[in-house]
Design a protein around this motif. Structure first.
Motif, PDB file in Angstrom:
ATOM      1  N   GLU A 154     -70.142  -2.756  64.831  1.00  0.00           N
ATOM      2  CA  GLU A 154     -71.521  -2.340  64.534  1.00  0.00           C
ATOM      3  C   GLU A 154     -72.043  -1.364  65.590  1.00  0.00           C
ATOM      4  O   GLU A 154     -72.710  -0.384  65.269  1.00  0.00           O
ATOM      5  N   ALA A 155     -71.723  -1.635  66.856  1.00  0.00           N
ATOM      6  CA  ALA A 155     -72.158  -0.744  67.936  1.00  0.00           C
ATOM      7  C   ALA A 155     -71.500   0.635  67.800  1.00  0.00           C
ATOM      8  O   ALA A 155     -72.156   1.664  67.994  1.00  0.00           O
ATOM      9  N   VAL A 156     -70.218   0.664  67.452  1.00  0.00           N
ATOM     10  CA  VAL A 156     -69.507   1.930  67.258  1.00  0.00           C
ATOM     11  C   VAL A 156     -70.113   2.682  66.076  1.00  0.00           C
ATOM     12  O   VAL A 156     -70.393   3.884  66.164  1.00  0.00           O
ATOM     13  N   LYS A 157     -70.340   2.003  64.957  1.00  0.00           N
ATOM     14  CA  LYS A 157     -70.950   2.646  63.782  1.00  0.00           C
ATOM     15  C   LYS A 157     -72.312   3.223  64.132  1.00  0.00           C
ATOM     16  O   LYS A 157     -72.660   4.334  63.715  1.00  0.00           O
ATOM     17  N   SER A 158     -73.085   2.487  64.903  1.00  0.00           N
ATOM     18  CA  SER A 158     -74.412   2.941  65.306  1.00  0.00           C
ATOM     19  C   SER A 158     -74.333   4.215  66.145  1.00  0.00           C
ATOM     20  O   SER A 158     -75.092   5.171  65.935  1.00  0.00           O
ATOM     21  N   GLN A 159     -73.398   4.236  67.107  1.00  0.00           N
ATOM     22  CA  GLN A 159     -73.219   5.431  67.943  1.00  0.00           C
ATOM     23  C   GLN A 159     -72.785   6.634  67.106  1.00  0.00           C
ATOM     24  O   GLN A 159     -73.280   7.740  67.308  1.00  0.00           O
ATOM     25  N   ILE A 160     -71.858   6.412  66.198  1.00  0.00           N
ATOM     26  CA  ILE A 160     -71.380   7.504  65.340  1.00  0.00           C
ATOM     27  C   ILE A 160     -72.535   8.041  64.492  1.00  0.00           C
ATOM     28  O   ILE A 160     -72.716   9.253  64.370  1.00  0.00           O
ATOM     29  N   PHE A 161     -73.342   7.152  63.934  1.00  0.00           N
ATOM     30  CA  PHE A 161     -74.475   7.564  63.107  1.00  0.00           C
ATOM     31  C   PHE A 161     -75.483   8.373  63.932  1.00  0.00           C
ATOM     32  O   PHE A 161     -75.974   9.410  63.495  1.00  0.00           O
TER      33      PHE A 161
END
Length: 181
Positions: A154-161
């Protein structure tokens, strides 16, 4: 040991090293310096022995066999260089590696685009034009003892977004362990 390259000059075969072979071929063309001459070359050129910045996907021959000194390009008004992925000016307004339009590997960071040349008052003027739709970006994700796979995803997805979904993101992790006394 110097490796020889065979170059055909009419019926005669001339043996040269790579740098001399390219120089010979360009001299053979008898470039008319009174005219505007543009060369497009996909070659590993060096300037005074200094090599351009490369990326992981670019191969360099052992011992610099494929390196050609840029001084042999002097007769040309402009030289559009290929082979190197990062945009770099070799000779201002005369020779440049425009780089790849888009990043090729994880070390192809920074801007990507093309070189635009214009004729201004009889001289060529070049300018780098950013063009890439995406970029490689480093993500630093702190990990703690309580980090789960789901929370990390979730943290990785958030950073990518946040950085833009079209960017190419490479995840690096940094694990913080509790101090044990």
């Amino acid at each position: 040991k110097r490796q020889e390259i065979k170059v055909k000059n009419g019926w005669e075969e001339i043996r040269r090293d790579y740098n001399e072979a390219v120089k010979f071929l360009l001299e053979r063309e008898q470039v008319d310096t009174e005219k505007r001459n543009i060369l497009i070359s996909h070659q590993f050129y060096t300037a005074g022995g200094e090599t351009p910045k490369t990326s992981d996907s670019e191969t360099i021959s052992v011992g610099g066999l494929d390196q050609v000194d840029i001084s042999c390009l002097a007769p040309f008004s402009y030289v559009a260089l290929g082979h190197i992925h990062k945009p770099q000016i070799q000779i201002r307004d005369q020779a440049a590696f425009s780089g790849a339009l888009e990043p090729i590997d994880r070390n192809d960071t920074g801007e990507h685009g093309y070189m635009e040349g214009r004729l201004v008052d009889g001289r060529i003027r070049t300018e780098f034009v950013p063009f890439a739709c995406r970029s490689y970006q480093q993500l630093v994700m702190p990990l703690h003892e309580e980090t789960t796979q789901i929370s990390l995803e979730e943290a990785v997805k958030s950073q990518i977004f946040r950085r833009g979904g079209r960017n190419i993101s490479v995840s690096y992790t940094h694990l913080t362990l509790p101090t044990i006394l």
